[in-house]
Write a protein that holds these residues in place. Sequence first.
Motif, PDB file in Angstrom:
ATOM      1  N   THR A 347       1.021  -1.256   0.010  1.00 20.89           N
ATOM      2  CA  THR A 347      -0.007  -0.140   0.095  1.00 20.89           C
ATOM      3  C   THR A 347       1.064   1.192   0.019  1.00 20.89           C
ATOM      4  O   THR A 347       2.117   0.986   0.057  1.00 20.89           O
ATOM      5  N   ALA A 348       0.498   2.370   0.000  1.00 18.68           N
ATOM      6  CA  ALA A 348       1.147   3.779   0.216  1.00 18.68           C
ATOM      7  C   ALA A 348       2.043   3.550   1.367  1.00 18.68           C
ATOM      8  O   ALA A 348       3.041   4.254   1.320  1.00 18.68           O
ATOM      9  N   ARG A 349       1.647   2.926   2.438  1.00 21.72           N
ATOM     10  CA  ARG A 349       2.554   2.947   3.555  1.00 21.72           C
ATOM     11  C   ARG A 349       3.008   1.638   4.055  1.00 21.72           C
ATOM     12  O   ARG A 349       3.971   1.544   4.763  1.00 21.72           O
ATOM     13  N   TRP A 350       2.086   0.699   3.851  1.00 23.54           N
ATOM     14  CA  TRP A 350       2.771  -0.796   4.443  1.00 23.54           C
ATOM     15  C   TRP A 350       3.137  -1.823   3.383  1.00 23.54           C
ATOM     16  O   TRP A 350       2.547  -1.633   2.235  1.00 23.54           O
ATOM     17  N   THR A 351       3.989  -2.594   3.737  1.00 26.22           N
ATOM     18  CA  THR A 351       4.268  -4.018   2.948  1.00 26.22           C
ATOM     19  C   THR A 351       3.966  -5.091   3.849  1.00 26.22           C
ATOM     20  O   THR A 351       4.417  -4.951   5.201  1.00 26.22           O
ATOM     21  N   TYR A 352       3.053  -5.743   3.239  1.00 30.69           N
ATOM     22  CA  TYR A 352       2.527  -7.275   4.042  1.00 30.69           C
ATOM     23  C   TYR A 352       2.801  -8.307   3.161  1.00 30.69           C
ATOM     24  O   TYR A 352       2.263  -8.321   1.903  1.00 30.69           O
ATOM     25  N   ALA A 353       3.641  -9.378   3.671  1.00 32.97           N
ATOM     26  CA  ALA A 353       4.212 -10.443   2.701  1.00 32.97           C
ATOM     27  C   ALA A 353       3.857 -11.793   3.585  1.00 32.97           C
ATOM     28  O   ALA A 353       3.992 -11.801   4.849  1.00 32.97           O
ATOM     29  N   VAL A 354       3.489 -12.707   2.770  1.00 30.18           N
ATOM     30  CA  VAL A 354       3.370 -14.020   3.405  1.00 30.18           C
ATOM     31  C   VAL A 354       3.918 -15.075   2.593  1.00 30.18           C
ATOM     32  O   VAL A 354       4.332 -14.847   1.327  1.00 30.18           O
ATOM     33  N   ARG A 355       4.230 -16.295   3.087  1.00 29.43           N
ATOM     34  CA  ARG A 355       4.958 -17.384   2.446  1.00 29.43           C
ATOM     35  C   ARG A 355       4.485 -18.742   2.797  1.00 29.43           C
ATOM     36  O   ARG A 355       3.927 -18.984   4.077  1.00 29.43           O
ATOM     37  N   ALA A 356       4.565 -19.498   1.868  1.00 30.82           N
ATOM     38  CA  ALA A 356       3.773 -20.879   2.036  1.00 30.82           C
ATOM     39  C   ALA A 356       4.946 -21.929   2.487  1.00 30.82           C
ATOM     40  O   ALA A 356       6.037 -22.087   1.556  1.00 30.82           O
ATOM     41  N   PRO A 357       4.775 -22.058   3.722  1.00 32.45           N
ATOM     42  CA  PRO A 357       6.121 -23.083   4.388  1.00 32.45           C
ATOM     43  C   PRO A 357       6.124 -24.559   3.687  1.00 32.45           C
ATOM     44  O   PRO A 357       7.355 -24.990   3.530  1.00 32.45           O
ATOM     45  N   ASN A 358       5.234 -24.890   3.171  1.00 34.26           N
ATOM     46  CA  ASN A 358       5.326 -26.306   2.580  1.00 34.26           C
ATOM     47  C   ASN A 358       5.140 -26.434   1.122  1.00 34.26           C
ATOM     48  O   ASN A 358       4.618 -27.535   0.583  1.00 34.26           O
ATOM     49  N   ALA A 359       5.514 -25.521   0.499  1.00 33.33           N
ATOM     50  CA  ALA A 359       5.407 -25.258  -0.847  1.00 33.33           C
ATOM     51  C   ALA A 359       6.562 -25.044  -1.731  1.00 33.33           C
ATOM     52  O   ALA A 359       7.460 -24.689  -1.046  1.00 33.33           O
ATOM     53  N   GLU A 374       6.464 -10.839   6.669  1.00 33.57           N
ATOM     54  CA  GLU A 374       6.955  -9.622   6.626  1.00 33.57           C
ATOM     55  C   GLU A 374       5.884  -8.472   6.837  1.00 33.57           C
ATOM     56  O   GLU A 374       4.915  -8.628   6.373  1.00 33.57           O
ATOM     57  N   LEU A 375       6.266  -7.536   7.522  1.00 28.79           N
ATOM     58  CA  LEU A 375       5.312  -6.284   7.663  1.00 28.79           C
ATOM     59  C   LEU A 375       6.216  -5.011   7.881  1.00 28.79           C
ATOM     60  O   LEU A 375       6.996  -4.693   9.028  1.00 28.79           O
ATOM     61  N   TYR A 376       6.231  -3.935   7.029  1.00 26.79           N
ATOM     62  CA  TYR A 376       7.068  -3.048   6.986  1.00 26.79           C
ATOM     63  C   TYR A 376       6.074  -1.458   6.892  1.00 26.79           C
ATOM     64  O   TYR A 376       5.226  -1.524   6.312  1.00 26.79           O
ATOM     65  N   ASP A 377       6.599  -0.524   8.049  1.00 25.20           N
ATOM     66  CA  ASP A 377       6.059   0.616   7.881  1.00 25.20           C
ATOM     67  C   ASP A 377       6.904   1.538   6.940  1.00 25.20           C
ATOM     68  O   ASP A 377       7.808   2.119   7.455  1.00 25.20           O
ATOM     69  N   LEU A 378       6.216   1.795   6.097  1.00 21.52           N
ATOM     70  CA  LEU A 378       7.142   2.646   4.888  1.00 21.52           C
ATOM     71  C   LEU A 378       7.214   4.119   5.453  1.00 21.52           C
ATOM     72  O   LEU A 378       8.167   4.813   5.051  1.00 21.52           O
ATOM     73  N   ALA A 379       6.400   4.416   6.246  1.00 22.03           N
ATOM     74  CA  ALA A 379       6.494   6.084   6.573  1.00 22.03           C
ATOM     75  C   ALA A 379       7.483   6.193   7.750  1.00 22.03           C
ATOM     76  O   ALA A 379       8.510   7.101   7.658  1.00 22.03           O
TER      77      ALA A 379
END
Length: 438
Positions: A347-359, A374-379
């Motif tokens: 988004t304009a402020r946030w990066t939110y990421a996920v991963r499949a552990p068994n794929a 991952e979760l980052y606050d770009l501001a």
Amino acid sequence: MTNVVVFLTDQQRYDTMGLHGNPLDLTPNLDRFAAEGTFCPTAFTNQPVCAPARAMIQTGRYPTETGVYRNGIPLPADAVTLAHRFTGAGYDTAYVGKWHLAGTDDRPVPPESRGGYGHWLAADVVEFLSDAYDSRLYDGDGTLHRLPGYRSDTYVDAAIDYLARPHERPFLLFVSLIEPHHQNTRDDYPAPDGYRERYEGRWVPPDLAALGGSTHQHLGGYWGMVKRVDEGFGRLLDALHSTGLRDDTVVCHATDHGCHFKTRNDEYKRSAHDASIRIPLAFGGPGFAGGGRHDGLVSLVDLAPTLLAAAGLDHADLPGHPVQAGPGPAEVYVQISESQVGRAIRTARWTYAVRAPNADGWADPCAGTYVETELYDLAADPYQLTNLAGYESHRALADTLRARLLARMAAAGEPAATIEPAPARPSGQLRVDSGEPR
């Protein structure tokens, strides 16, 4: 009718541009072009690896829709590309440079695997067929040509040769460089002679300065490659001007993904960080001249609708949003393969990421279960150095972003999935607003 030229680079970071704060004057031609046209400062790839990004550019569809979710998978023969759409509207089409959508590696790309393009001087995986001063491409008859000069210059020369020919019909010209991508055969960034030396030991972007990776080994050559690419882009613009085509031609400068120099994993991209997914993007020509900054989020899935709209062609069946139509979605959706089966929204402020552990990122296009990574606050953290995933203070925010990510996955036609929260971590005095994340 409006001509269209796409100038695509490979693995170019967004902050190579002066307009993005680079102090080395690497991109004066791109900076001027963006300032005079329409500059997209918050632009992203939706898949940070070569073939999936290129399939998305050509078709306007997400990698899991085309099936090209990783390198090595050919574009399906029935995929409708930019070339098909423009040809159907009476355009000539031409392709010069790297294709990477046929699965032929160093062999000629057969006509049925060229995505509908007419004029052809290209090869599939040029990083294995050629080198910085050993440029090789196949023509439409499958004849191999050795092109004299530095590789990116030879591609630009071939594009200028096409522009200089008589044109009875409007055209779509796609120029696809390999630079500033590394040379795979020796893991190096081979700048033109004398260019690496100009930039070694100079400015280092803050994320690379903090994290290291292969930065000090490779950055001087990388900057030198970017400089030469920009000089080629300037020559292409000069050719449009001298042939009288500039005022009737929409030009797009884009790249397929960024480069984090082995700071986020053991190679250069395939992560959800801005160094991997944020890209330089600008448009010029009819409908874009003097357009200023487009401050909404833009991604490569928007490229095909933008070019089709510029030519007055239909794009209603595509998921992307034309730049000319103003701000689009509130987030960019990212699919990640090969290094992992990952998903993210930016988004304009946030990066939110996920991963499949068994794929398996090579074998599996999707997964049924993901975990927050991952979760980052770009501001507060523009270089994504502090991972907030699992912080108790950010749980409500992460839940909202999770729902938005799942909605984007469903909209892209992916099977239903679940996202498990990251392990909880105490957050001390950290607090976040409870409102809707921007």
